[in-house]
Write a protein that holds these residues in place. Structure first.
Motif, short mmCIF file in Angstrom:
data_model
loop_
_atom_site.label_atom_id
_atom_site.label_comp_id
_atom_site.label_asym_id
_atom_site.label_seq_id
_atom_site.Cartn_x
_atom_site.Cartn_y
_atom_site.Cartn_z
N ARG A 109 0.86 -1.19 0.00
CA ARG A 109 0.00 0.00 0.00
C ARG A 109 0.90 1.24 0.00
O ARG A 109 0.84 2.08 0.90
CB ARG A 109 -0.92 -0.03 1.21
CG ARG A 109 -1.69 -1.34 1.35
CD ARG A 109 -2.60 -1.33 2.55
NE ARG A 109 -3.12 -2.67 2.83
CZ ARG A 109 -4.15 -3.22 2.20
NH1 ARG A 109 -4.75 -2.55 1.26
NH2 ARG A 109 -4.55 -4.44 2.51
N THR A 112 0.28 4.95 0.89
CA THR A 112 0.27 5.48 2.26
C THR A 112 1.22 6.66 2.37
O THR A 112 0.99 7.59 3.15
CB THR A 112 0.66 4.38 3.26
OG1 THR A 112 -0.25 3.28 3.14
CG2 THR A 112 0.64 4.89 4.70
N MET A 143 -3.07 0.04 9.46
CA MET A 143 -2.62 -0.54 8.19
C MET A 143 -3.06 -1.99 8.06
O MET A 143 -3.46 -2.44 6.99
CB MET A 143 -1.10 -0.44 8.08
CG MET A 143 -0.59 0.99 7.90
SD MET A 143 1.23 1.10 7.90
CE MET A 143 1.61 0.36 6.31
#
Length: 219
Positions: free
Chosen positions: A110, A113, A208
């Motif tokens: 990800r 982020t 997360m």
């Protein structure tokens, strides 16, 4: 790795000047070209050092270490008590604990982020002094090196600084900027990072982990 134990005095001439009077000391000359002088205290921290790239010239009882800025570390040898060299080979690097390793996986998966438009180059990007946790590009296409820690302290900033110095010598990557990412960043580390132009990102591990994974959704 070369280890020399000698009675010596040390003079540093550069942006500042410093003098270590005569005493028995340990001198480490590493394969990366760095030279550091240690006493029998202070844990791992050297009394004085010269970071690579630098050159070592051994004269008659005097070692002169010069870096690319022309700064000098002059070691005057009075008595050499030990001098040995050892081939350590390629270091496998630090094995991260479960949380830190998982943080790296999550952030790589990800990468947005860090900001909109970020793209991953690779995890564990290899360098001559160890792997960079994450190498990526920002929305403008600039290379970004990310150092990940559970608790970010000054040592982590120093580690990232060494990576950046090395990566910025690669014309295919330069210019490379740094991001120091951790669950908690100590104030001193944040100040040092800011002073060196390194960005800081605080990661919420639980958040997360709790992000819904849309890769497995069918509808």
């Amino acid at each position: 790795m070369r280890l020399v134990i000698a009675r010596c005095s040390v003079d540093y001439a550069g942006r500042l000047t410093a003098h270590l009077p005569s005493a028995p000391r340990l001198i480490l000359v590493k394969a990366d070209g760095s030279v550091s002088i240690h006493a029998d205290d202070r844990a791992y921290k050297p009394l004085n050092w010269m970071s690579p790239p630098c050159t070592l010239k051994e004269g008659d009882g005097v070692w002169t270490v010069i870096n690319k800025a022309g700064e000098k570390l002059i070691i005057t040898m009075e008595e050499v008590l030990h001098d040995s060299s050892h081939e350590l080979g390629v270091d496998p690097g630090l094995i991260k604990d479960g949380v830190e390793a998982h943080l790296q996986e999550l952030l790589a998966d990800r990468i947005e982020t860090l900001g909109e438009g970020y793209t991953l180059i690779r995890r564990e990007y290899p360098t001559a002094i160890g792997p960079v946790d994450i190498l990526c590009r920002d929305a403008d296409g600039q290379t970004v090196a990310v150092e990940l820690k559970r608790r970010g302290d000054i040592d982590g900033v120093e580690q990232l600084t060494r990576y950046l110095e090395l990566l910025n010598r690669d014309p295919h990557l330069a210019p490379v900027r740094g991001v120091f990412a951790a669950q908690e960043i100590k104030p001193q580390a944040r100040v040092l990072a800011t002073d060196r132009g390194i960005g800081c990102v605080v990661l919420d591990y639980d958040a997360m982990r709790g992000i819904e994974d849309d890769k497995l959704r069918l509808f």
